[in-house]
Enzyme design. Structure first.
Site, PDB file in Angstrom:
ATOM      1  N   LYS A 294      35.966   2.177  23.074  1.00 17.96           N
ATOM      2  CA  LYS A 294      35.934   3.547  23.596  1.00 17.96           C
ATOM      3  C   LYS A 294      35.508   3.534  25.063  1.00 17.96           C
ATOM      4  CE  LYS A 294      31.213   4.271  21.903  1.00 17.96           C
ATOM      5  NZ  LYS A 294      30.307   5.123  21.111  1.00 17.96           N
TER       6      LYS A 294
ATOM      7  N   ARG B  87      24.025  13.632  14.330  1.00 21.08           N
ATOM      8  CA  ARG B  87      25.014  13.870  15.381  1.00 21.08           C
ATOM      9  C   ARG B  87      26.317  14.222  14.663  1.00 21.08           C
ATOM     10  NH1 ARG B  87      25.986   9.071  19.670  1.00 21.08           N
ATOM     11  NH2 ARG B  87      27.038   8.215  17.833  1.00 21.08           N
TER      12      ARG B  87
ATOM     13  N   TYR C 109      19.549   8.963  53.330  1.00 26.06           N
ATOM     14  CA  TYR C 109      19.239  10.375  53.093  1.00 26.06           C
ATOM     15  C   TYR C 109      17.794  10.562  52.664  1.00 26.06           C
ATOM     16  CZ  TYR C 109      24.162  11.792  53.261  1.00 26.06           C
ATOM     17  OH  TYR C 109      25.441  12.064  53.659  1.00 26.06           O
TER      18      TYR C 109
ATOM     19  N   MET D  79      26.964   8.586  48.457  1.00 31.09           N
ATOM     20  CA  MET D  79      28.193   8.751  47.700  1.00 31.09           C
ATOM     21  C   MET D  79      29.129   7.567  47.876  1.00 31.09           C
ATOM     22  SD  MET D  79      31.080  11.759  47.892  1.00 31.09           S
ATOM     23  CE  MET D  79      29.961  13.056  47.344  1.00 31.09           C
TER      24      MET D  79
END
Length: 369
Positions: free
Chosen positions: A41, A139, A259, A312
């Site tokens: 998956k 779940r 940053y 980023m």
């Protein structure tokens, strides 16, 4: 293979399919006496389902698990004869897709079971499916009372073929957790309600537990070289992430980097920049601040700490001790002893998230396939 050419990508992600196959074979040996499936998956935990599926099949896997129907269709395109289970239940009105592509839903609610049973009745065929019973995760899955009702003969008789009975561990990666023993006992009780139906409980961590193996083990993250139990070393690393330095700059003692000015140089330093960031799946929280040690990289064989926050698209690294590091030199962000779990620990998360976050802007190179 990525569509991003090597000379246009910010970094190269190398996937060792040979290591993936050896990891599968190690887990299959660990679960001797039970079939060993493969969980692919999340695009095979980020490495690419079209590459991972055939490699695992070549290593001996015959049964596969995905989360979404779209993943199952992609996998079926490269594995025409494998048994493929779709973990997250029935999707919308796409019931015919399961039949058209010979896919097996994992039914974990009364609604799923009723809808799939109706589909089997309409098509006059008992299509195979798995029954998911919840034993403590809370779940997906039928509760124990629902499972007992489903097992009764009469009006509740199954219109589909129950090809597998399964449940999922919540805490098997934490040795000695009391919930694990309770789940083992509950699943054993449920199996008694469905005589003759193969059982599956063991995930990656469960492969180490004889009481959890039953008929089919379904390892996931262990295949891909991440830690699967707190007391076990990972198997072979499968991914490697390298990027060239695009710039090296001098900073003075006291200068800040990145940053938020969260990291300042304690000495005159050289800062190397690579064109990788959290948009590429290298997590922002893996950065280094004056108050938190972040992840490492290797430059010219030297271990170097990240400097400042991960941006980023860029990462800054303190290369002061890495000799004459220069633009074009290779920086290893994952590999050479830096595992996905090391990056995950620095970022305050788990190896699963690092693997499945790896972005699509890399040049991807597959080896050992």
């Amino acid at each position: 293979m990525s569509d991003v050419p090597a000379d246009e990508a910010g970094a190269r992600l190398t996937v060792d399919l040979g290591a993936l196959k050896r990891n599968y074979q190690a887990l299959a040996a660990m679960t001797a006496g039970a079939e060993c499936a493969a969980v692919v998956k999340a695009d095979a935990y980020g490495i690419g389902i079209e590459a991972a599926g055939p490699a695992l099949a070549a290593a001996g896997a015959r049964t596969f698990f995905v989360a979404h129907l779209s993943e199952a269709r992609r996998l079926r395109a490269v594995l025409p004869s494998a048994a493929i289970y779709v973990l997250n239940g029935l999707f919308g009105e796409a019931l015919a897709t399961y039949a058209d592509h010979q896919l097996r839903p994992v039914l974990g609610s009364r609604d799923d079971i009723e809808r799939f049973s109706a589909f089997c009745s309409q098509t006059a065929r008992r299509w195979p499916a798995a029954i998911h019973v919840d034993t403590g995760m809370n779940r997906l899955g039928l509760d124990l009372a629902e499972a007992a009702l489903l097992a009764e003969p009469g009006p509740h008789a199954l219109a589909f073929e129950p090809a597998l009975l399964m449940s999922h561990f919540a805490c098997a990666d934490e040795p000695g957790h009391p919930l694990t023993a309770r789940q083992v006992d509950r699943f054993a009780q449920v199996r008694g309600l469905f005589p003759g139906v193969p059982g599956s409980l063991a995930n990656s961590a469960g492969c180490t537990m004889s009481a959890a193996r039953h008929d089919l083990a379904r390892p996931g993250v262990a295949l891909y070289g991440a830690r699967y139990r707190a007391d076990r070393a990972p198997l072979e690393p499968v991914v490697r992430l390298d990027a060239p330095l695009v710039q090296v700059r001098e900073v003075r003692a006291g200068d800040t980097v990145g940053y938020g000015a969260t990291w300042s140089a304690s000495r005159p330093s050289r800062i190397g920049i690579v064109s990788v960031g959290y948009a590429d799946g290298y997590l922002r929280s893996a950065g280094t601040t004056n108050h938190q040690a972040g992840a490492y990289a290797r430059v010219n064989g030297v271990t170097c700490r990240l400097a400042g926050r991960v941006s980023m698209d860029l990462i800054a690294i303190d290369v002061t001790d890495a000799g004459q590091a220069a633009p074009g030199d290779t920086v290893t962000l994952i590999g050479d002893g830096i595992g996905v779990d090391d990056v995950a620990e620095a970022a305050g998360t788990i190896g699963y998230e690092v693997l499945t976050s790896l972005g699509r802007r890399y040049n991807r190179r597959y080896t050992g396939g």
